[in-house]
Design a protein around this motif. Structure first.
Motif, mmCIF file in Angstrom:
data_model
loop_
_atom_site.group_PDB
_atom_site.id
_atom_site.type_symbol
_atom_site.label_atom_id
_atom_site.label_comp_id
_atom_site.label_asym_id
_atom_site.label_seq_id
_atom_site.Cartn_x
_atom_site.Cartn_y
_atom_site.Cartn_z
ATOM 1 N N LEU A 5 0.826 -1.203 0.000
ATOM 2 C CA LEU A 5 0.000 0.000 0.000
ATOM 3 C C LEU A 5 0.865 1.261 0.000
ATOM 4 C CD1 LEU A 5 -2.744 1.453 0.289
ATOM 5 C CD2 LEU A 5 -2.529 1.126 2.750
ATOM 6 N N LEU A 6 1.877 1.302 0.859
ATOM 7 C CA LEU A 6 2.747 2.472 0.923
ATOM 8 C C LEU A 6 3.544 2.665 -0.366
ATOM 9 C CD1 LEU A 6 4.081 2.336 4.582
ATOM 10 C CD2 LEU A 6 2.516 4.001 3.587
ATOM 11 N N ILE A 7 4.095 1.596 -0.908
ATOM 12 C CA ILE A 7 4.870 1.711 -2.144
ATOM 13 C C ILE A 7 3.975 2.195 -3.280
ATOM 14 C CG2 ILE A 7 6.142 0.416 -3.900
ATOM 15 C CD1 ILE A 7 7.213 -1.335 -1.601
ATOM 16 N N TYR A 8 2.770 1.640 -3.383
ATOM 17 C CA TYR A 8 1.848 2.045 -4.446
ATOM 18 C C TYR A 8 1.464 3.519 -4.294
ATOM 19 C CZ TYR A 8 -2.158 2.125 -7.583
ATOM 20 O OH TYR A 8 -3.024 2.435 -8.603
ATOM 21 N N ALA A 9 1.153 3.920 -3.076
ATOM 22 C CA ALA A 9 0.762 5.315 -2.845
ATOM 23 C C ALA A 9 1.916 6.261 -3.161
ATOM 24 C CB ALA A 9 0.305 5.496 -1.403
ATOM 25 N N ALA A 48 4.443 5.718 -5.137
ATOM 26 C CA ALA A 48 4.705 5.682 -6.579
ATOM 27 C C ALA A 48 3.713 6.540 -7.353
ATOM 28 C CB ALA A 48 4.654 4.244 -7.086
ATOM 29 N N ASN A 49 2.539 6.756 -6.789
ATOM 30 C CA ASN A 49 1.521 7.580 -7.432
ATOM 31 C C ASN A 49 1.472 8.989 -6.864
ATOM 32 O OD1 ASN A 49 0.095 5.896 -9.451
ATOM 33 N ND2 ASN A 49 -0.078 4.539 -7.687
ATOM 34 N N SER A 66 0.484 11.753 1.922
ATOM 35 C CA SER A 66 -0.255 12.047 3.142
ATOM 36 C C SER A 66 -1.021 10.801 3.592
ATOM 37 C CB SER A 66 -1.250 13.183 2.877
ATOM 38 O OG SER A 66 -2.227 13.250 3.881
ATOM 39 N N SER A 67 -0.932 10.496 4.884
ATOM 40 C CA SER A 67 -1.631 9.318 5.398
ATOM 41 C C SER A 67 -3.144 9.453 5.233
ATOM 42 C CB SER A 67 -1.279 9.075 6.869
ATOM 43 O OG SER A 67 -1.676 10.181 7.661
ATOM 44 N N ARG A 68 -3.649 10.664 5.330
ATOM 45 C CA ARG A 68 -5.086 10.869 5.155
ATOM 46 C C ARG A 68 -5.497 10.658 3.701
ATOM 47 N NH1 ARG A 68 -5.679 16.040 9.157
ATOM 48 N NH2 ARG A 68 -5.513 14.829 11.065
ATOM 49 N N ARG A 69 -4.651 11.091 2.784
ATOM 50 C CA ARG A 69 -4.961 10.868 1.369
ATOM 51 C C ARG A 69 -4.803 9.402 0.986
ATOM 52 N NH1 ARG A 69 -2.814 16.192 -1.871
ATOM 53 N NH2 ARG A 69 -4.200 17.621 -0.781
ATOM 54 N N ILE A 70 -3.852 8.723 1.603
ATOM 55 C CA ILE A 70 -3.710 7.282 1.360
ATOM 56 C C ILE A 70 -4.960 6.567 1.855
ATOM 57 C CG2 ILE A 70 -2.429 5.209 2.000
ATOM 58 C CD1 ILE A 70 0.107 6.961 2.092
ATOM 59 N N GLU A 71 -5.411 6.931 3.032
ATOM 60 C CA GLU A 71 -6.635 6.304 3.577
ATOM 61 C C GLU A 71 -7.823 6.571 2.668
ATOM 62 O OE1 GLU A 71 -10.334 6.015 5.861
ATOM 63 O OE2 GLU A 71 -9.422 7.915 5.297
ATOM 64 N N ARG A 72 -7.946 7.792 2.166
ATOM 65 C CA ARG A 72 -9.038 8.143 1.257
ATOM 66 C C ARG A 72 -8.940 7.323 -0.038
ATOM 67 N NH1 ARG A 72 -8.358 13.727 -0.177
ATOM 68 N NH2 ARG A 72 -8.515 14.041 2.055
ATOM 69 N N GLY A 98 -6.590 0.430 -8.148
ATOM 70 C CA GLY A 98 -5.268 -0.168 -7.982
ATOM 71 C C GLY A 98 -5.014 -0.595 -6.550
ATOM 72 N N ILE A 99 -5.419 0.218 -5.606
ATOM 73 C CA ILE A 99 -5.256 -0.130 -4.185
ATOM 74 C C ILE A 99 -6.184 -1.274 -3.821
ATOM 75 C CG2 ILE A 99 -5.629 0.691 -1.828
ATOM 76 C CD1 ILE A 99 -4.413 3.329 -2.657
ATOM 77 N N TRP A 100 -7.381 -1.257 -4.350
ATOM 78 C CA TRP A 100 -8.290 -2.380 -4.082
ATOM 79 C C TRP A 100 -7.691 -3.687 -4.581
ATOM 80 C CZ3 TRP A 100 -13.901 -0.579 -5.578
ATOM 81 C CH2 TRP A 100 -14.297 0.457 -4.734
#
Length: 95
Positions: free
Chosen positions: A64-68, A70-71, A75-81, A88-90
């Motif tokens: 999840l962190l690598i994908y976020a 890379a895109n 921000s942890s809040r934007r990653i959560e959103r 892609g995250i799904w």
């Protein structure tokens, strides 16, 4: 006579059962999943907890962190959103 494709919002399955089929075969999510599967995660092993909510697997969180990152999402809040909106995250989160 209209030329619209009919749709039904009450249809139970709007997405395919395998979300990976929605991504192109060359999508970065496939690469990240394959790469994270090869990473030894012995450093992330923690003792079994006796209480509280179950933890997410370190491979899932690392992917999840690598994908976020890379895109361009840092921000942890934007990653959560993005976990609610990004196909892609799904696909990363499905077994």
């Amino acid at each position: 006579m209209s030329s619209f494709i009919p749709f039904d919002r009450s249809q139970p399955y709007l997405l395919p059962p395998d979300l990976k089929s929605w991504l192109p075969s060359d999508d970065v999510a496939h690469f990240i999943v394959a790469a994270v599967e090869r990473v030894p995660l012995r450093a992330f092993s923690v003792p079994v907890r006796t209480g509280g909510k179950a933890q997410y697997h370190p491979r899932l969180m690392l992917a999840l962190l690598i994908y976020a990152y890379a895109n361009g999402v840092f921000s942890s809040r934007r990653i959560e959103r993005a976990t609610y909106r990004d196909i892609g995250i799904w696909a990363l989160m499905t077994p």
